[in-house]
Write an enzyme that holds these catalytic residues in place. Structure first.
Site, mmCIF file in Angstrom:
data_model
loop_
_atom_site.group_PDB
_atom_site.id
_atom_site.type_symbol
_atom_site.label_atom_id
_atom_site.label_comp_id
_atom_site.label_asym_id
_atom_site.label_seq_id
_atom_site.Cartn_x
_atom_site.Cartn_y
_atom_site.Cartn_z
ATOM 1 N N CYS A 169 0.798 -1.232 0.000
ATOM 2 C CA CYS A 169 0.000 0.000 0.000
ATOM 3 C C CYS A 169 0.828 1.279 0.000
ATOM 4 O O CYS A 169 0.273 2.369 -0.021
ATOM 5 C CB CYS A 169 -0.969 -0.034 1.171
ATOM 6 S SG CYS A 169 -2.067 -1.455 1.035
ATOM 7 N N HIS A 300 -1.051 8.874 5.266
ATOM 8 C CA HIS A 300 -1.495 7.554 4.835
ATOM 9 C C HIS A 300 -2.966 7.423 5.235
ATOM 10 O O HIS A 300 -3.770 6.976 4.455
ATOM 11 C CB HIS A 300 -0.608 6.489 5.466
ATOM 12 C CG HIS A 300 -0.879 5.113 4.952
ATOM 13 N ND1 HIS A 300 -0.793 4.799 3.613
ATOM 14 C CD2 HIS A 300 -1.253 3.972 5.578
ATOM 15 C CE1 HIS A 300 -1.099 3.517 3.448
ATOM 16 N NE2 HIS A 300 -1.387 2.999 4.615
ATOM 17 N N HIS A 335 -9.406 3.258 0.048
ATOM 18 C CA HIS A 335 -8.007 2.828 0.046
ATOM 19 C C HIS A 335 -7.725 2.158 -1.292
ATOM 20 O O HIS A 335 -8.112 1.015 -1.512
ATOM 21 C CB HIS A 335 -7.735 1.880 1.208
ATOM 22 C CG HIS A 335 -6.270 1.646 1.437
ATOM 23 N ND1 HIS A 335 -5.321 1.837 0.456
ATOM 24 C CD2 HIS A 335 -5.591 1.267 2.545
ATOM 25 C CE1 HIS A 335 -4.120 1.560 0.946
ATOM 26 N NE2 HIS A 335 -4.254 1.217 2.214
#
Lengths: 411, 349
Positions: A169, A300, A335
């Protein structure tokens, strides 16, 4: 600490975005400013029996609008997104692919799950009919490197290294950082870098199993946040040296000032406050930037209990208790995994040039343990010069990119 | 795409010939064949024979919970790294790890989807295997188990993944982001990979194989080098003409290294087609192309193919006195059109 790499200055001259809140750079920028949400019930896979059905899918994407050389039907969804975003980035840079093809390049794209929808379909065929019934064309296109080679083939770029960064990620930031080093060191004339991922049942199931999915909305830094919404999309940036951009009279979006990468080396899924802070310091040092120069942080910001509080603590450590606004684009985009930090980097550049700070939407009440100004719900007009873009991954793989307004002279 | 010399100062492999460099070099130079009947119990396989690593038991090498639940690629990587890593030298904040892959552990990914389709509820996957569900699991596990807290990168580069890892690692060194980087690649033999390779018709050798090869890279000077990495570069055959791309890529590598084709003592291809080999022979000569035995005996090791070719070159150092100081070209191609090459100058001169 990392010695700052001396060498060429590196600028962003082209960007392309495929996202749940907008396909195309202009649409993406308008949606960030408006604080749109991509969250909606899934259409890509069957959510029957899952605890929730909300994902952030890309809708209204016609691959054929962007992909001309290759047959889009023969590409997986992640390769389609990335190839379209790369085409947009080259167009946005005012370049003809033929001109790029005469120069030495690097195509480096991050992904978490690659062609996850194809892998799911292959598995379904195995379960329902047996392994001899898998579709060969899907088996051929699932190696993730194909995302990068598809970009090269679509644009006719043969003199390139084409690879995919599989560092989950934070992979988008890894790719941008790799591109920065390649141009600084004079190893490439241009770089197409970014990230791409597609939603899939398997990914949805895995995050549900971990208890990390919010059933209705992603609320980073909120006291009642419950987790992520899985998303998809691609972001690709075209990087070149400032010198090269000036020589061809290119419009420069922003400068890539520096980046840092490290690994917690501690836990497969729980982030480390000290290690995340160290990564931010590496990036700021590499950029030659002091924390007080940073106008906002694109976090993030997954919206999970643990990530957000750990990230905010680390930010306060690095910023001596006085951090600038800390926003999460995942509140809008979901996400998007390997695309996340690439799309966020593009969002940072658009914020620099458009003089605004993107909001953290779905916000009700800030968690005092996070304790940051997340620019709740409504974008804020602001002229900032430097932005920090965080990317973290399971496995403890961290990468942070620092971007700055480009003034055409030494900062 | 790297013109800055890094040197290899250590390496290790886990291959179907066994654990460690010696068994691998013995096997390759002896022309051994590791193919054996494979049996996955109730799971049907497309292969009768394969070259697998036998006796892999990471728990015997490494303490710590959860090792047995890791995917096979991660276990192979950990076993390989345990043979190479020197605490203090290869660990800490200034040490990095770059691992090449093709599909990650596609077995784990497919197992998760299989569980989702079959479980009482679609998200009830086996929680013990979730960490193995992403491509970076093997590299991250290496960092966690050995304390390598500098850069940690997973590169998906098909058969050439090991060369992409060398290139990326060399750049980390050149950019000052680490003092030492372990770079390599890993591939697993699992039913999922066997079936996907079968359907994609992408197997380049008679049997499938598996294993991992890793190399310690650092700037020249600190230790006696086993080899200099003179140049690594890649390109894409946009017109699908892989033989022509192999020649163009090999020329690029040689140009960057400032070495003429006649000075290539040996060329090792990581499972190329006959046409690609013929094209390469046209550039470097048949003698160079046939000088070193291939690693056919460990089968098609997929993502680890090019890394094993590099291991073969390093294995000559100290074994073949005439290899000292020679230039070895390693080439790898992939069905997706990617071509990579690296030029090594062997040490021991």
């Amino acid at each position: 600490m990392t010695a700052q790499v001396a060498g060429r200055r590196v600028v962003v001259t082209g960007m392309g975005a495929v996202s749940g809140i907008g396909v195309g750079l202009r649409e993406f920028a308008a949606a960030l400013r408006a604080g749109r949400s991509a969250a909606a019930p899934a259409t890509s896979f069957d959510t029957t029996g899952f605890p929730s059905d909300v994902v952030c899918e890309v809708r209204g994407f016609a691959a054929g609008d962007w992909i001309r050389t290759l047959d889009p039907a023969r590409l997986g969804r992640a390769a389609q997104f990335a190839t379209a975003a790369a085409r947009m980035a080259v167009q946005d840079a005012g370049l003809e692919p033929e001109a790029l093809a005469r120069r030495r390049g690097l195509v480096t794209i991050g992904t978490t799950n690659g062609e996850s929808q194809d892998v799911d379909e292959l598995t379904s065929a195995d379960v329902r009919h047996g392994p001899e019934h898998m579709r060969p064309e899907l088996a051929r296109r699932i190696p993730p490197q194909t995302i990068a080679t598809s970009i090269a083939r679509e644009l006719g770029l043969s003199d390139v290294d084409a690879r995919v960064i599989g560092t989950a990620c934070s992979a988008g930031n890894y790719a941008i950082g790799e591109g920065l080093d390649a141009i600084r060191l004079g190893l490439a004339d241009y770089v197409l870098c970014g990230g791409s991922d597609a939603v899939s049942r398997k990914t949805f199931a895995a995050f549900h199993r971990l208890g990390l999915v919010d059933p209705d909305a992603c609320r980073p830094f909120d006291a009642e946040r419950r987790g992520i919404i899985t998303g998809e999309g691609a972001g690709v940036l075209l990087l070149e040296s400032a010198e090269h951009a000036a020589a061809r009279g290119a419009r420069v979006h922003a400068e890539v000032l520096g980046y840092g990468l490290n690994c917690d080396g501690e836990h497969p899924v729980a982030p480390s406050r000290a290690s995340v802070a160290r990564c931010m310091r590496l990036a700021l040092d590499d950029a030659g930037v002091k924390p007080r120069e940073v106008g906002f942080i694109s976090a993030h910001g997954t919206g999970t209990k643990l990530n957000d509080v750990t990230e905010c603590e680390a930010i306060r450590d690095v910023y001596d208790g006085r951090p600038p606004p800390v926003v999460s684009l995942k509140s809008m985009l979901g996400h998007t995994m390997g695309a996340a930090s690439a799309l966020a980097a593009i969002g940072c550049v658009l914020a620099l040039t458009g003089e605004f700070i993107p909001p953290t939407i779905n916000h009700r009440q800030t968690d005092p343990d996070c304790g940051v100004d997340c620019v709740p719900n409504v974008a804020r007009a602001a002229r900032v010069d430097v932005v920090q873009n965080n990317g973290f991954a399971f496995g403890g793989d961290n990468a942070v990119v620092v971007l700055g307004r480009y003034a055409g002279r030494d900062r | 795409m790297n013109d800055t010399t890094a040197v290899v100062t250590g390496w290790s492999v886990v291959s179907p010939f066994g654990f460690g460099a010696k068994s691998y070099v013995d096997g390759v130079l002896g022309g051994d064949i590791a193919a054996r009947p494979v049996d996955a119990g109730e799971v049907v396989l497309p292969d009768a024979l394969a070259c697998t690593v036998r006796g892999l038991d990471p728990a015997a090498i490494l303490d710590g919970k959860g090792i047995r639940h890791l995917d096979r690629a991660s276990q192979l990587a950990l076993a390989t790294l345990s043979e190479l890593v020197e605490p203090g030298l290869d660990t800490g904040e200034r040490a990095g790890l770059v691992l090449g892959t093709a599909l990650g552990s596609v077995q784990t990914e497919m197992d998760h989807m299989r569980a989702s389709l079959r479980a009482r509820r679609p998200h009830l996957l086996d929680p013990k295997t979730l960490a193995s569900g992403t491509m970076n699991c093997a590299a991250a596990q290496c960092a966690i188990r050995f304390g390598i807290t500098g850069p940690n990168t997973t590169v998906a580069g098909g058969r050439a993944a090991g060369l992409h890892a060398l290139d990326y690692a060399s750049r980390l060194l050149a950019a000052g982001r680490a003092d030492r980087v372990i770079a390599g690649a890993v591939e697993e033999y699992t039913p999922a990979r066997a079936w996907l390779t079968h359907h994609a018709c992408s197997r380049r050798l008679e049997w499938l194989g598996e294993g991992s090869a890793m190399f310690r890279l650092e700037a020249p000077g600190a230790r006696e080098p086993l080899a200099h990495v003179l140049a690594v570069t890649g390109r894409v055959a946009v017109d699908r003409d892989l033989p022509a791309a192999v020649v163009a890529c090999a020329r690029d590598v040689l140009d960057r290294a400032g070495v003429g084709a006649a000075a290539v003592w040996a060329a090792i291809d990581a499972g190329s087609s006959l046409r690609e080999r013929a094209a390469l022979a046209g550039l470097v000569g048949l003698d160079a192309l046939t000088r070193v035995p291939g690693a056919e005996g460990i089968g098609d090791t997929g993502a680890a193919s090019a890394a094993f070719a590099v291991a073969t070159a390093l294995g000559l150092v100290g074994r073949w006195p005439e290899a000292a100081g020679r230039n070895v070209l390693v080439m790898a191609t992939d069905p997706n059109g990617a071509v990579s090459g690296a030029l090594l100058r062997l040490g021991g001169a």
